[in-house]
Scaffold this active site. Structure first.
Site, PDB file in Angstrom:
ATOM      1  N   LYS A 123       0.817  -1.226   0.000  1.00 53.97           N
ATOM      2  CA  LYS A 123       0.000   0.000   0.000  1.00 53.97           C
ATOM      3  C   LYS A 123       0.842   1.264   0.000  1.00 53.97           C
ATOM      4  O   LYS A 123       0.462   2.269  -0.590  1.00 53.97           O
ATOM      5  CB  LYS A 123      -0.954   0.015   1.208  1.00 53.97           C
ATOM      6  CG  LYS A 123      -2.134  -0.928   1.063  1.00 53.97           C
ATOM      7  CD  LYS A 123      -3.249  -0.523   2.004  1.00 53.97           C
ATOM      8  CE  LYS A 123      -4.465  -1.418   1.860  1.00 53.97           C
ATOM      9  NZ  LYS A 123      -5.479  -1.145   2.888  1.00 53.97           N
ATOM     10  N   LYS A 206      -5.352 -11.052  -6.284  1.00 53.92           N
ATOM     11  CA  LYS A 206      -6.509 -11.203  -5.405  1.00 53.92           C
ATOM     12  C   LYS A 206      -7.701 -10.412  -5.959  1.00 53.92           C
ATOM     13  O   LYS A 206      -7.517  -9.303  -6.463  1.00 53.92           O
ATOM     14  CB  LYS A 206      -6.105 -10.675  -4.025  1.00 53.92           C
ATOM     15  CG  LYS A 206      -7.102 -10.918  -2.927  1.00 53.92           C
ATOM     16  CD  LYS A 206      -6.622 -10.325  -1.612  1.00 53.92           C
ATOM     17  CE  LYS A 206      -7.108  -8.908  -1.433  1.00 53.92           C
ATOM     18  NZ  LYS A 206      -7.215  -8.475  -0.038  1.00 53.92           N
ATOM     19  N   LYS A 209     -11.647  -5.005  -3.868  1.00 56.96           N
ATOM     20  CA  LYS A 209     -12.556  -3.883  -4.075  1.00 56.96           C
ATOM     21  C   LYS A 209     -11.830  -2.685  -4.667  1.00 56.96           C
ATOM     22  O   LYS A 209     -12.456  -1.780  -5.190  1.00 56.96           O
ATOM     23  CB  LYS A 209     -13.275  -3.508  -2.776  1.00 56.96           C
ATOM     24  CG  LYS A 209     -12.435  -3.372  -1.533  1.00 56.96           C
ATOM     25  CD  LYS A 209     -13.363  -3.125  -0.331  1.00 56.96           C
ATOM     26  CE  LYS A 209     -12.854  -3.750   0.942  1.00 56.96           C
ATOM     27  NZ  LYS A 209     -13.750  -3.782   2.042  1.00 56.96           N
TER      28      LYS A 209
HETATM   29  P1  AMP Z   1     -10.909  -6.110   3.393  1.00 59.02           P
HETATM   30  O1  AMP Z   1     -11.910  -5.947   2.323  1.00 59.02           O
HETATM   31  O2  AMP Z   1      -9.511  -6.044   2.880  1.00 59.02           O
HETATM   32  O3  AMP Z   1     -11.167  -5.261   4.604  1.00 59.02           O
HETATM   33  O4  AMP Z   1     -11.063  -7.621   3.876  1.00 59.02           O
HETATM   34  C1  AMP Z   1     -12.078  -8.048   4.731  1.00 59.02           C
HETATM   35  C2  AMP Z   1     -12.024  -9.548   4.906  1.00 59.02           C
HETATM   36  O5  AMP Z   1     -12.282 -10.173   3.647  1.00 59.02           O
HETATM   37  C3  AMP Z   1     -10.659 -10.087   5.367  1.00 59.02           C
HETATM   38  O6  AMP Z   1     -10.847 -11.169   6.241  1.00 59.02           O
HETATM   39  C4  AMP Z   1     -10.020 -10.516   4.093  1.00 59.02           C
HETATM   40  O7  AMP Z   1      -9.035 -11.497   4.281  1.00 59.02           O
HETATM   41  C5  AMP Z   1     -11.219 -11.051   3.312  1.00 59.02           C
HETATM   42  N1  AMP Z   1     -10.976 -10.945   1.870  1.00 59.02           N
HETATM   43  C6  AMP Z   1     -10.826  -9.818   1.126  1.00 59.02           C
HETATM   44  N2  AMP Z   1     -10.609 -10.102  -0.167  1.00 59.02           N
HETATM   45  C7  AMP Z   1     -10.601 -11.468  -0.246  1.00 59.02           C
HETATM   46  C8  AMP Z   1     -10.412 -12.394  -1.319  1.00 59.02           C
HETATM   47  N3  AMP Z   1     -10.195 -11.984  -2.571  1.00 59.02           N
HETATM   48  N4  AMP Z   1     -10.475 -13.716  -1.029  1.00 59.02           N
HETATM   49  C9  AMP Z   1     -10.720 -14.154   0.225  1.00 59.02           C
HETATM   50  N5  AMP Z   1     -10.897 -13.331   1.277  1.00 59.02           N
HETATM   51  C10 AMP Z   1     -10.831 -12.006   1.052  1.00 59.02           C
END
Ligand code: AMP
Ligand code: TRP
Length: 345
Positions: A123, A206, A209
Site C-alpha cells: 500500500k 486477489k 474492491k
Molecule cells: P478487506 O476488504 O480487505 O477489509 O477484507 C475483509 C475480509 O475479507 C478479510 O478477512 C479478508 O481477508 C477477506 N478478503 C478480502 N478479499 C478477499 C479475497 N479476494 N479472497 C478471500 N478473502 C478475502
C-alpha cells in the site's frame, strides 16, 4: 482449537474479526469473511464483528462515502445471516478502547516489524515517506482490536494471516515485557476453498474492491445479469476442465473458478472436478453463474431492505458498541494497571 498451555490462564473461546468500510464488497469478502463469520456464530462461540472505520482512514476517505460504506457493510453483515442478538456488531470508532490499547501497542511493537508487513509494502509502495503514520501502525490497531476482547480466534482471508501473526508477537512481547500472561495468543482461522478468491481478469491477483477494473470482481451489489456477464467474460485458457486437481496446478484462472464453485456449493474442489472435469468453460461457466446468482441474489435484496431503514442499522450498531464497551473497558483498565499508569478516577 488448541488447548491453552498449563502455565497460561485459560481464555474462553471468543471470536473477533473486522472488515474495512471502504465500499464495493466483493465475492472475496463474502466467501473469505462474511459467510464464515455468520457460520461461526452458529457454533455456540461468542462472536464479535467490527466495521473498522479507523483502519479505513489510514488512506483518505470521502466523509459521505465513509458513512455510506459503513452502513452498507452493516447491512451486508446482517444480510449474510449475522444475528445482532447473538453476535456483537459495531463500528470501531465508537469504542474508544481500541484506540487506547492501540497507543500502548504502538509502544510495544517495533518499527521493523511494521515495515516488514506485506500490506504496508504494497500500500505504501515506493512513496512510503508520504504514506500516513496510521498506515504503518495499522497492524498495532488490528492487534488492539483483537486483544482488547481477549479474543482467541480470528477468522480472516489468507491476506490477513501475517497481521494476526504480528498480533501474537505483540501479545507475547507485552506479556514478556511485563512478566504477565495477560494477553492470549489468538489463532488465525483460515479454512475452506475460498480463503483467497482471485481476480476474474488475472488468476494471479486477489479479487479486490480496489481493482480499477469492475470486471475483475463480483460485487455484492451486482444484479443477476452483471454476475452472469462477469463470469461469462472471466479470463480462462482454451482447455476444458481437467479430470483431476493436479491438472489445475499451472492454470490459475481455471483453479479460481473451481474454488469459487466449491465454496459457493459448500463442497471441495475435488468434488467439483469429479462432477465437471472434462467440461469446456462454455458449459462450466453458466453452471457457475447460476450458482453465484442463486447465492448472491437473496443477499443483495436483503441488503437493500436493510439499507431502507438507516435508523435501524444505526440502532443495531449502537447496541453493539455498548456491549463491546462493557467487555473492552475493563481489559484496557487492567492493561494500564499492568504498565503502571495511576488510576485517578
Ligand atoms: P478487506 O476488504 O480487505 O477489509 O477484507 C475483509 C475480509 O475479507 C478479510 O478477512 C479478508 O481477508 C477477506 N478478503 C478480502 N478479499 C478477499 C479475497 N479476494 N479472497 C478471500 N478473502 C478475502
Ligand atoms: N485488516 C483487516 C482487513 O483489511 C481488517 C481488520 C481490522 C481485522 N482489524 C481486524 C480483521 C481484526 C481481523 C481482526 O481485512
Amino acid at each position: 482449537m488448541t488447548e491453552a498451555t498449563s502455565a497460561a490462564p485459560a481464555f474462553s473461546p471468543r471470536v473477533f474479526s473486522g472488515i474495512q468500510p471502504s465500499g464495493n464488497l466483493t465475492l472475496g469478502n463474502y466467501l473469505g469473511a462474511l459467510r464464515r463469520f455468520a457460520k461461526m456464530q452458529d457454533q455456540g462461540i461468542e462472536t464479535i464483528y467490527c466495521i473498522v472505520d479507523m483502519h479505513a482512514i489510514t488512506v483518505w476517505q470521502d466523509p459521505a462515502k465513509l458513512k455510506q460504506a459503513t452502513r452498507e457493510l452493516a447491512a451486508a453483515y446482517l444480510a449474510c445471516g449475522l444475528d445482532p442478538s447473538r453476535s456483537i456488531l459495531f463500528n470501531q470508532s465508537q469504542v474508544p478502547a481500541h484506540a487506547q490499547l492501540a497507543w500502548i501497542f504502538n509502544c510495544v511493537a517495533r518499527m521493523g516489524w511494521m515495515k516488514r508487513m506485506t500490506q504496508w509494502k504494497d500500500k505504501a509502495g515506493k512513496n512510503s515517506e508520504n504514506a500516513s503514520l496510521g498506515l504503518l501502525a495499522y497492524p498495532a490497531l488490528m492487534a488492539a482490536d483483537i486483544l482488547v476482547y481477549h479474543a482467541t480466534h480470528v477468522p480472516v482471508g489468507e491476506d490477513q494471516k501475517q497481521h494476526v501473526e504480528l498480533t501474537r508477537d505483540i501479545a507475547a512481547k507485552f506479556n514478556n515485557d511485563f512478566d504477565t500472561p495477560f494477553f492470549p495468543s489468538p489463532e488465525p482461522i483460515i479454512e475452506g476453498a475460498a480463503t483467497r478468491v482471485m481476480s476474474l481478469r488475472d488468476g494471479t491477483r486477489k479479487m479486490s474492491k480496489s481493482d480499477p477494473s469492475d470486471m475483475s470482481r463480483i460485487n455484492l451489489t451486482d444484479d443477476a445479469d452483471a454476475i452472469a456477464q462477469k463470469i461469462r467474460k472471466a479470463r480462462t485458457d482454451p482447455e476444458p476442465l481437467p479430470s483431476d486437481l493436479e491438472g489445475l496446478k499451472e492454470r490459475p484462472e481455471a483453479r479460481n473458478l473451481v474454488n469459487i464453485y466449491a465454496a459457493l456449493a459448500d463442497t471441495t474442489p475435488e468434488a467439483v472436478i469429479a462432477e465437471h472435469g472434462g467440461q469446456p468453460f462454455s458449459a462450466f461457466k453458466p453452471a457457475l453463474a447460476d450458482l453465484a446468482v442463486a447465492h448472491l441474489s437473496p443477499i443483495t435484496s436483503k441488503m437493500s431492505d436493510y439499507l431502507g431503514d438507516v435508523s435501524e442499522i444505526d440502532r443495531v450498531l449502537g447496541d453493539g458498541a455498548d456491549r463491546a464497551h462493557a467487555i473492552a473497558d475493563p481489559i484496557v483498565a487492567q492493561t494500564r494497571d499492568i504498565i503502571g499508569m495511576v488510576r485517578s478516577r
